[in-house]
Write an enzyme that holds these catalytic residues in place. Structure first.
Site, PDB file in Angstrom:
ATOM      1  N   SER A 235       0.825  -1.215   0.000  1.00  0.00           N
ATOM      2  CA  SER A 235       0.000   0.000   0.000  1.00  0.00           C
ATOM      3  C   SER A 235       0.859   1.265   0.000  1.00  0.00           C
ATOM      4  O   SER A 235       1.092   1.858  -1.058  1.00  0.00           O
ATOM      5  CB  SER A 235      -0.954  -0.024   1.178  1.00  0.00           C
ATOM      6  N   ARG A 236       1.339   1.662   1.160  1.00  0.00           N
ATOM      7  CA  ARG A 236       2.257   2.802   1.244  1.00  0.00           C
ATOM      8  C   ARG A 236       3.287   2.495   2.325  1.00  0.00           C
ATOM      9  O   ARG A 236       2.955   1.953   3.386  1.00  0.00           O
ATOM     10  CB  ARG A 236       1.515   4.095   1.593  1.00  0.00           C
ATOM     11  N   ASP A 260       6.487  -3.833  -1.169  1.00  0.00           N
ATOM     12  CA  ASP A 260       6.565  -3.208  -2.490  1.00  0.00           C
ATOM     13  C   ASP A 260       6.700  -1.705  -2.357  1.00  0.00           C
ATOM     14  O   ASP A 260       6.884  -1.005  -3.354  1.00  0.00           O
ATOM     15  CB  ASP A 260       5.285  -3.554  -3.279  1.00  0.00           C
ATOM     16  N   GLU A 265      11.276   5.569   0.114  1.00  0.00           N
ATOM     17  CA  GLU A 265      11.507   5.086  -1.257  1.00  0.00           C
ATOM     18  C   GLU A 265      11.772   6.204  -2.269  1.00  0.00           C
ATOM     19  O   GLU A 265      12.308   5.950  -3.350  1.00  0.00           O
ATOM     20  CB  GLU A 265      10.312   4.262  -1.740  1.00  0.00           C
ATOM     21  N   HIS A 297       7.948  -0.706  -5.775  1.00  0.00           N
ATOM     22  CA  HIS A 297       6.660  -0.097  -6.154  1.00  0.00           C
ATOM     23  C   HIS A 297       6.232  -0.578  -7.542  1.00  0.00           C
ATOM     24  O   HIS A 297       5.987   0.214  -8.454  1.00  0.00           O
ATOM     25  CB  HIS A 297       6.738   1.422  -6.098  1.00  0.00           C
ATOM     26  N   GLN A 298       6.138  -1.885  -7.625  1.00  0.00           N
ATOM     27  CA  GLN A 298       5.922  -2.548  -8.913  1.00  0.00           C
ATOM     28  C   GLN A 298       4.511  -3.119  -9.040  1.00  0.00           C
ATOM     29  O   GLN A 298       4.103  -3.546 -10.133  1.00  0.00           O
ATOM     30  CB  GLN A 298       6.960  -3.690  -8.996  1.00  0.00           C
ATOM     31  N   ALA A 299       3.768  -3.142  -7.933  1.00  0.00           N
ATOM     32  CA  ALA A 299       2.507  -3.884  -7.929  1.00  0.00           C
ATOM     33  C   ALA A 299       1.526  -3.384  -8.998  1.00  0.00           C
ATOM     34  O   ALA A 299       0.762  -4.153  -9.560  1.00  0.00           O
ATOM     35  CB  ALA A 299       1.860  -3.817  -6.551  1.00  0.00           C
TER      36      ALA A 299
HETATM   37  P1  NAI Z   1      -9.644   2.107  -1.690  1.00  0.00           P
HETATM   38  O1  NAI Z   1      -9.876   3.526  -1.372  1.00  0.00           O
HETATM   39  O2  NAI Z   1     -10.574   1.399  -2.625  1.00  0.00           O
HETATM   40  O3  NAI Z   1      -9.603   1.257  -0.317  1.00  0.00           O
HETATM   41  C1  NAI Z   1      -8.971   1.676   0.837  1.00  0.00           C
HETATM   42  C2  NAI Z   1      -9.754   1.115   2.020  1.00  0.00           C
HETATM   43  O4  NAI Z   1      -9.036   1.438   3.220  1.00  0.00           O
HETATM   44  C3  NAI Z   1     -11.153   1.716   2.145  1.00  0.00           C
HETATM   45  O5  NAI Z   1     -12.109   0.683   2.248  1.00  0.00           O
HETATM   46  C4  NAI Z   1     -11.070   2.561   3.409  1.00  0.00           C
HETATM   47  O6  NAI Z   1     -12.291   2.631   4.121  1.00  0.00           O
HETATM   48  C5  NAI Z   1     -10.007   1.789   4.185  1.00  0.00           C
HETATM   49  N1  NAI Z   1      -9.433   2.561   5.281  1.00  0.00           N
HETATM   50  C6  NAI Z   1      -9.231   3.902   5.375  1.00  0.00           C
HETATM   51  N2  NAI Z   1      -8.699   4.214   6.566  1.00  0.00           N
HETATM   52  C7  NAI Z   1      -8.554   3.034   7.241  1.00  0.00           C
HETATM   53  C8  NAI Z   1      -8.075   2.705   8.526  1.00  0.00           C
HETATM   54  N3  NAI Z   1      -7.643   3.649   9.377  1.00  0.00           N
HETATM   55  N4  NAI Z   1      -8.064   1.405   8.899  1.00  0.00           N
HETATM   56  C9  NAI Z   1      -8.514   0.446   8.050  1.00  0.00           C
HETATM   57  N5  NAI Z   1      -8.994   0.703   6.821  1.00  0.00           N
HETATM   58  C10 NAI Z   1      -9.013   1.986   6.421  1.00  0.00           C
HETATM   59  O7  NAI Z   1      -8.145   2.012  -2.196  1.00  0.00           O
HETATM   60  P2  NAI Z   1      -7.491   0.868  -3.078  1.00  0.00           P
HETATM   61  O8  NAI Z   1      -7.665   1.171  -4.519  1.00  0.00           O
HETATM   62  O9  NAI Z   1      -7.917  -0.462  -2.578  1.00  0.00           O
HETATM   63  O10 NAI Z   1      -5.936   1.095  -2.733  1.00  0.00           O
HETATM   64  C11 NAI Z   1      -5.428   0.848  -1.431  1.00  0.00           C
HETATM   65  C12 NAI Z   1      -4.053   1.471  -1.318  1.00  0.00           C
HETATM   66  O11 NAI Z   1      -3.157   0.756  -2.176  1.00  0.00           O
HETATM   67  C13 NAI Z   1      -3.992   2.931  -1.807  1.00  0.00           C
HETATM   68  O12 NAI Z   1      -4.258   3.808  -0.745  1.00  0.00           O
HETATM   69  C14 NAI Z   1      -2.584   3.074  -2.312  1.00  0.00           C
HETATM   70  O13 NAI Z   1      -1.820   3.693  -1.298  1.00  0.00           O
HETATM   71  C15 NAI Z   1      -2.091   1.640  -2.526  1.00  0.00           C
HETATM   72  N6  NAI Z   1      -1.713   1.354  -3.906  1.00  0.00           N
HETATM   73  C16 NAI Z   1      -0.476   0.820  -4.146  1.00  0.00           C
HETATM   74  C17 NAI Z   1      -0.074   0.517  -5.422  1.00  0.00           C
HETATM   75  C18 NAI Z   1       1.249  -0.116  -5.727  1.00  0.00           C
HETATM   76  O14 NAI Z   1       1.672  -0.150  -6.895  1.00  0.00           O
HETATM   77  N7  NAI Z   1       1.954  -0.668  -4.748  1.00  0.00           N
HETATM   78  C19 NAI Z   1      -0.945   0.826  -6.569  1.00  0.00           C
HETATM   79  C20 NAI Z   1      -2.258   1.319  -6.193  1.00  0.00           C
HETATM   80  C21 NAI Z   1      -2.604   1.602  -4.909  1.00  0.00           C
END
Ligand code: NAI
Length: 340
Positions: A235-236, A260, A265, A297-299
Site C-alpha cells: 500500500s504505502r 513493495d 523510497e 513499487h511494482q505492484a
Molecule cells: P480504496 O480507497 O478502494 O480502499 C482503501 C480502504 O481502506 C477503504 O475501504 C477505506 O475505508 C479503508 N481505510 C481507510 N482508513 C482506514 C483505517 N484507518 N483502517 C482500516 N482501513 C481503512 O483504495 P485501493 O484502490 O484499494 O488502494 C489501497 C491502497 O493501495 C492505496 O491507498 C494506495 O496507497 C495503494 N496502492 C499501491 C499501489 C502499488 O503499486 N503498490 C498501486 C495502487 C494503490
C-alpha cells in the site's frame, strides 16, 4: 492544455503519448526528475502538472506552482498522501487522481508476494541459478487453513480477501473503518484491528496512508502478532515502521516481510542504483534477511494498469480544459473519518 509530466520513464512516455494521440491532443512536456522544491521551476507557466507517487506536492511546492500559473495537479496514482490537499484548496488548485485503474494488478501481485514468502520462491530462484539445488532452509507452510488478516477492504483489499478465501481456503479476517457488507457475506469476518493482528498468520495492508494509519505496524503491533507471522505491504511505505520491523525480524517474532513500498523510497525506487553506494542503512539491513522480499513499487505495473492510468489522467485534464465536473477530483472529504 500545456501539461508538464514529472517522474516519467520510457513506459510512461510511450503510454501517455499513445493515449494522448488517440483522442486528447494535449501538449505534453515530459520530465524525468521527480517534482521537489528544487525541480519545481520546471513547472513554471504550465496550467497542469502531472505527477506520480513520489512527487512532492507540499504547501511550499504548491505555492510556487500556483504563483506560476498551475491550476490542476493530475496524479497518475490512486494514493494522494503526497499532496497537501488543504494547501491546494486554499491556492485554488484542483487535484485529480486515478481512483481505480486496475485493482487486479495490485491484488494479484500481493498474492504473488504472499506465495513467494510462504514457500521461499524468491530464495529458490536465486539458489538454483547458482547451481544450489538443496532444499535446506526452504521449508514452507500450506496457506490452506491459515488465517490471513486484511487491513483495508476497498478495491484492492477486497480482491485479496476474496482470492485468499475462495482460491486458497484461508480463513480471512478483515478490518476497515467502513465495512463492505457483500464481503462480510462471502466468508470474510470483520474484526477489531487488535484481534486481526493477534490472530493472523499473514498480515497484508491495503488501507491508505493517513495520519491515522501512519506506522500502523510498529513495535507494539509486532509484539502482539503471532510469532512467525508474515507481513506484506503493497500500500504505502509509511504504514510500517521499518526499523521496528528489522528488530521484529532479528528476534524471529516476524517470520517474513514482503514490501513493495518503503517509507524512504522517494530517492531510491524506480532508479537503477546498482553502481552506487546506497546510504539507507535500514533498507540495506532489510535486504540482508533471507525472509525479506523487496520490490520497488511494482505492484501496479501491468499493461492494463498503465493504459488505464494514462486514459483516466488525460480524461481528467480534458474535462478540466472544458470546464467540466472532475469525476476523479480528490477532496478533503476523502480523508475525513466516516460518519459514526
Ligand atoms: P480504496 O480507497 O478502494 O480502499 C482503501 C480502504 O481502506 C477503504 O475501504 C477505506 O475505508 C479503508 N481505510 C481507510 N482508513 C482506514 C483505517 N484507518 N483502517 C482500516 N482501513 C481503512 O483504495 P485501493 O484502490 O484499494 O488502494 C489501497 C491502497 O493501495 C492505496 O491507498 C494506495 O496507497 C495503494 N496502492 C499501491 C499501489 C502499488 O503499486 N503498490 C498501486 C495502487 C494503490
Amino acid at each position: 492544455m500545456r501539461v508538464v509530466v514529472f517522474s516519467t520513464k520510457s513506459y510512461d512516455r510511450d503510454t501517455l503519448t499513445r493515449c494522448n494521440a488517440a483522442g486528447h491532443g494535449h501538449d505534453l512536456v515530459f520530465q524525468e526528475p521527480r517534482l521537489t522544491s528544487e525541480t519545481s521551476p520546471l513547472a513554471d507557466g504550465f496550467p497542469v502538472v502531472c505527477g506520480f507517487v513520489n512527487d512532492v506536492f507540499d504547501a511550499s511546492v504548491l505555492e510556487r506552482l500556483a504563483g506560476h500559473g498551475t491550476r490542476l495537479v493530475a496524479l497518475r496514482a490512486a494514493g494522494f498522501n503526497n499532496v497537501d490537499l488543504r494547501a491546494a484548496a486554499r491556492l485554488g488548485i484542483a487535484v485529480t487522481r486515478v481512483p481505480a485503474y486496475s485493482p487486479h494488478a495490485v491484488a494479484e501481485f500481493t498474492v504473488g508476494l504472499i506465495l513467494s514468502l510462504a514457500r521461499s520462491i524468491h530464495r529458490a530462484y536465486a539458489r538454483t541459478r547458482n547451481n544450489n539445488f538443496s532444499l535446506e532452509g526452504l521449508l514452507g507452510f500450506d496457506l490452506h487453513g491459515r488465517t490471513v488478516g486484511v487491513v483495508g477492504t476497498g478495491r484492492i483489499g477486497a480482491l485479496v480477501a476474496r482470492t485468499m478465501a475462495a482460491g486458497f481456503g484461508c480463513r480471512v479476517l478483515a478490518h476497515d473503518v467502513r465495512q463492505d457488507p457483500e464481503l462480510a457475506g462471502s466468508g470474510v469476518a470483520y474484526v477489531a484491528l487488535p484481534q486481526l493482528i493477534a490472530k493472523s498468520d499473514v498480515l497484508t495492508l491495503h488501507c491508505p496512508l493517513t495520519p491515522a494509519t501512519r506506522h500502523l505496524v510498529c513495535d507494539g503491533t509486532i509484539a502482539t502478532m503471532k510469532r512467525g507471522a508474515l507481513l506484506v505491504n503493497t500500500s504505502r511505505g509509511a504504514l510500517i515502521d521499518a526499523e521496528a520491523v528489522v528488530e521484529g525480524l532479528k528476534a524471529g517474532q516476524l517470520g517474513g516481510l514482503a514490501m513493495d513500498v518503503y517509507e524512504q523510497e522517494a530517492d531510491l525506487f524506480f532508479e537503477d542504483l546498482s553502481d552506487e553506494i546506497v546510504h539507507d542503512d535500514t533498507l540495506q539491513r532489510l535486504l540482508m534477511f533471507p525472509n525479506v522480499l523487496v520490490t520497488s513499487h511494482q505492484a501496479f505495473f501491468t499493461q492494463e494498469a498503465l493504459t488505464a492510468i494514462a486514459e483516466t489522467t488525460l480524461s481528467s485534464i480534458t474535462a478540466f480544459a472544458r470546464g467540466e465536473k472532475l469525476e476523479s477530483a480528490v477532496t478533503q472529504a476523502l480523508i475525513q473519518p466516516p460518519p459514526t
